[in-house]
Design a protein around this motif. Sequence first.
Motif, PDB file in Angstrom:
ATOM      1  N   SER A   1       7.426 -10.047   6.050  1.00 52.25           N
ATOM      2  CA  SER A   1       6.698 -10.297   7.297  1.00 52.25           C
ATOM      3  C   SER A   1       5.393  -9.519   7.342  1.00 52.25           C
ATOM      4  CB  SER A   1       7.567  -9.925   8.498  1.00 52.25           C
ATOM      5  OG  SER A   1       8.694 -10.766   8.583  1.00 52.25           O
ATOM      6  N   MET A   2       5.404  -8.301   6.791  1.00 52.95           N
ATOM      7  CA  MET A   2       4.207  -7.460   6.794  1.00 52.95           C
ATOM      8  C   MET A   2       3.348  -7.674   5.558  1.00 52.95           C
ATOM      9  SD  MET A   2       4.225  -5.941   9.653  1.00 52.95           S
ATOM     10  CE  MET A   2       2.876  -4.797   9.371  1.00 52.95           C
ATOM     11  N   ARG A   3       3.689  -8.686   4.751  1.00 55.62           N
ATOM     12  CA  ARG A   3       2.955  -9.015   3.531  1.00 55.62           C
ATOM     13  C   ARG A   3       2.981  -7.856   2.532  1.00 55.62           C
ATOM     14  NH1 ARG A   3       3.279 -12.889   6.519  1.00 55.62           N
ATOM     15  NH2 ARG A   3       1.664 -14.467   6.860  1.00 55.62           N
ATOM     16  N   LEU A   4       4.107  -7.176   2.471  1.00 55.40           N
ATOM     17  CA  LEU A   4       4.298  -6.085   1.526  1.00 55.40           C
ATOM     18  C   LEU A   4       5.338  -6.504   0.503  1.00 55.40           C
ATOM     19  CD1 LEU A   4       4.586  -3.125   4.071  1.00 55.40           C
ATOM     20  CD2 LEU A   4       2.526  -4.036   3.003  1.00 55.40           C
ATOM     21  N   ALA A   5       5.204  -5.993  -0.710  1.00 51.87           N
ATOM     22  CA  ALA A   5       6.159  -6.348  -1.752  1.00 51.87           C
ATOM     23  C   ALA A   5       6.558  -5.107  -2.540  1.00 51.87           C
ATOM     24  CB  ALA A   5       5.573  -7.400  -2.691  1.00 51.87           C
ATOM     25  N   PRO A   6       7.455  -4.275  -1.991  1.00 49.90           N
ATOM     26  CA  PRO A   6       7.899  -3.086  -2.721  1.00 49.90           C
ATOM     27  C   PRO A   6       8.517  -3.443  -4.062  1.00 49.90           C
ATOM     28  CG  PRO A   6       8.628  -3.046  -0.437  1.00 49.90           C
ATOM     29  CD  PRO A   6       8.082  -4.418  -0.695  1.00 49.90           C
ATOM     30  N   ALA A   7       8.241  -2.649  -5.063  1.00 47.01           N
ATOM     31  CA  ALA A   7       8.713  -2.937  -6.425  1.00 47.01           C
ATOM     32  C   ALA A   7      10.136  -2.424  -6.619  1.00 47.01           C
ATOM     33  CB  ALA A   7       7.771  -2.307  -7.443  1.00 47.01           C
ATOM     34  N   GLY A   8      11.065  -2.955  -5.832  1.00 46.28           N
ATOM     35  CA  GLY A   8      12.472  -2.617  -5.992  1.00 46.28           C
ATOM     36  C   GLY A   8      12.879  -1.274  -5.421  1.00 46.28           C
TER      37      GLY A   8
ATOM     38  N   ALA B   1       0.852  -1.188   0.000  1.00 44.97           N
ATOM     39  CA  ALA B   1       0.000   0.000   0.000  1.00 44.97           C
ATOM     40  C   ALA B   1       0.884   1.232   0.000  1.00 44.97           C
ATOM     41  CB  ALA B   1      -0.891  -0.004   1.241  1.00 44.97           C
ATOM     42  N   PRO B   2       0.563   2.257  -0.783  1.00 46.48           N
ATOM     43  CA  PRO B   2       1.363   3.469  -0.788  1.00 46.48           C
ATOM     44  C   PRO B   2       1.242   4.209   0.521  1.00 46.48           C
ATOM     45  CG  PRO B   2      -0.634   3.781  -2.065  1.00 46.48           C
ATOM     46  CD  PRO B   2      -0.567   2.323  -1.715  1.00 46.48           C
ATOM     47  N   ARG B   3       2.067   5.226   0.674  1.00 50.52           N
ATOM     48  CA  ARG B   3       2.112   5.960   1.929  1.00 50.52           C
ATOM     49  C   ARG B   3       0.761   6.534   2.304  1.00 50.52           C
ATOM     50  NH1 ARG B   3       5.417  11.506   3.207  1.00 50.52           N
ATOM     51  NH2 ARG B   3       4.908  11.576   5.407  1.00 50.52           N
TER      52      ARG B   3
ATOM     53  N   ALA C   1      13.305  10.568  -0.025  1.00 49.10           N
ATOM     54  CA  ALA C   1      12.978   9.691   1.099  1.00 49.10           C
ATOM     55  C   ALA C   1      11.476   9.475   1.239  1.00 49.10           C
ATOM     56  CB  ALA C   1      13.545  10.267   2.395  1.00 49.10           C
ATOM     57  N   ASP C   2      10.690  10.531   1.070  1.00 43.48           N
ATOM     58  CA  ASP C   2       9.242  10.417   1.262  1.00 43.48           C
ATOM     59  C   ASP C   2       8.613   9.423   0.294  1.00 43.48           C
ATOM     60  OD1 ASP C   2       9.239  12.127   3.341  1.00 43.48           O
ATOM     61  OD2 ASP C   2       8.379  13.829   2.288  1.00 43.48           O
ATOM     62  N   ASN C   3       9.192   9.260  -0.882  1.00 42.13           N
ATOM     63  CA  ASN C   3       8.627   8.352  -1.876  1.00 42.13           C
ATOM     64  C   ASN C   3       8.915   6.886  -1.569  1.00 42.13           C
ATOM     65  OD1 ASN C   3       7.676  10.557  -3.333  1.00 42.13           O
ATOM     66  ND2 ASN C   3       9.549  10.702  -4.554  1.00 42.13           N
ATOM     67  N   LEU C   4       9.738   6.624  -0.565  1.00 44.08           N
ATOM     68  CA  LEU C   4      10.130   5.261  -0.233  1.00 44.08           C
ATOM     69  C   LEU C   4       9.480   4.753   1.041  1.00 44.08           C
ATOM     70  CD1 LEU C   4      13.933   5.630  -1.048  1.00 44.08           C
ATOM     71  CD2 LEU C   4      12.135   4.747  -2.535  1.00 44.08           C
ATOM     72  N   LEU C   5       8.622   5.567   1.648  1.00 46.24           N
ATOM     73  CA  LEU C   5       7.931   5.167   2.867  1.00 46.24           C
ATOM     74  C   LEU C   5       6.583   4.560   2.514  1.00 46.24           C
ATOM     75  CD1 LEU C   5       8.665   8.254   5.141  1.00 46.24           C
ATOM     76  CD2 LEU C   5       9.794   6.028   5.185  1.00 46.24           C
ATOM     77  N   TYR C   6       6.289   3.416   3.102  1.00 49.14           N
ATOM     78  CA  TYR C   6       5.070   2.690   2.785  1.00 49.14           C
ATOM     79  C   TYR C   6       4.206   2.491   4.021  1.00 49.14           C
ATOM     80  CZ  TYR C   6       7.574   1.580  -1.508  1.00 49.14           C
ATOM     81  OH  TYR C   6       8.263   1.666  -2.688  1.00 49.14           O
TER      82      TYR C   6
ATOM     83  N   LEU D   1       2.633   3.980  11.854  1.00 54.29           N
ATOM     84  CA  LEU D   1       3.854   3.216  11.590  1.00 54.29           C
ATOM     85  C   LEU D   1       4.057   3.038  10.090  1.00 54.29           C
ATOM     86  CD1 LEU D   1       6.277   1.472  12.378  1.00 54.29           C
ATOM     87  CD2 LEU D   1       4.720  -0.476  12.639  1.00 54.29           C
ATOM     88  N   GLN D   2       5.195   3.520   9.587  1.00 57.05           N
ATOM     89  CA  GLN D   2       5.552   3.366   8.183  1.00 57.05           C
ATOM     90  C   GLN D   2       6.817   2.522   8.069  1.00 57.05           C
ATOM     91  OE1 GLN D   2       5.626   7.713   7.405  1.00 57.05           O
ATOM     92  NE2 GLN D   2       4.235   7.259   5.723  1.00 57.05           N
ATOM     93  N   LEU D   3       6.973   1.890   6.912  1.00 51.77           N
ATOM     94  CA  LEU D   3       8.142   1.057   6.651  1.00 51.77           C
ATOM     95  C   LEU D   3       8.962   1.639   5.511  1.00 51.77           C
ATOM     96  CD1 LEU D   3       9.787  -1.627   6.911  1.00 51.77           C
ATOM     97  CD2 LEU D   3       8.210  -2.606   5.222  1.00 51.77           C
ATOM     98  N   LEU D   4      10.260   1.701   5.728  1.00 52.19           N
ATOM     99  CA  LEU D   4      11.200   1.995   4.653  1.00 52.19           C
ATOM    100  C   LEU D   4      11.939   0.679   4.392  1.00 52.19           C
ATOM    101  CD1 LEU D   4      13.602   5.067   4.388  1.00 52.19           C
ATOM    102  CD2 LEU D   4      13.844   2.932   3.133  1.00 52.19           C
ATOM    103  N   PRO D   5      11.523  -0.061   3.356  1.00 50.59           N
ATOM    104  CA  PRO D   5      12.118  -1.384   3.098  1.00 50.59           C
ATOM    105  C   PRO D   5      13.529  -1.256   2.534  1.00 50.59           C
ATOM    106  CG  PRO D   5      10.611  -0.808   1.342  1.00 50.59           C
ATOM    107  CD  PRO D   5      10.488   0.284   2.372  1.00 50.59           C
TER     108      PRO D   5
END
Length: 242
Positions: A114-121, A20-22, A135-140, A147-151
Amino acid sequence: MNRALRPVPGAREGTGTSIAPRSATTALTPSQLEDRNTIYRSDQQRREVDAFRELRTQLLAAAQGNFITLVVPVSRGSGGSFVARNLAAAMAFDESKNVILVDCDVRHPSQDKSMRLAPAGSGLIDYLELREAEADNLLYSTGIARLQLLPTGTARETGAEHFSSHRMRLLLDTLRSRDPSSHIFMDGPPVRGAPDARILADLADVVVLVAGYGRDTPATIAEAAGNFDKQKFAGVVFNEGV
């Protein structure tokens, strides 16, 4: 700082599906969070919820401001990623705080799975290697409030040179300075076997070491703890479930 933090259970890992996007606001249900082996505030039954609340309280008592916490395992399989994710989730229980979990285990990233997320690279490594990355474009969104994730992004065989770079310091400064309520948790690689954890510790305000209960020996735990500044070292979490 406290040197003997409370034990918590270990983790099971999942597989990635979608991200899911930010801006996403969809909240995960309790059953979905349990499937992701992640605590939630309304769960009064699982003992690890209270354990992570206690860990959060100890960190808040020991550190000032919107500090950066590095969570690293003694060895691979000790449950460091589980502790990092749930400690970040416990911090996000507080409605006055925003939390960013940064997956810094570039050889074996796991938080997106673990969070069932699959960032596209796109992730930490992309920011560090591409000057135009923001940086803001990489937070999901994780589906957990505040709580946000930076993979990690694309897994790499090397990482130490990235962590000692100006871009890494710039990233952490940017994430921290944009919001005084932000707390950053870095999920780091094992202390044993590579210098990455020691380099990341230079960027952190607090270091939490995770030992596999019955897995890591007192000697290896002491050796791992000796890598860190005593002023930053918060203590050892004994993870029972590995």
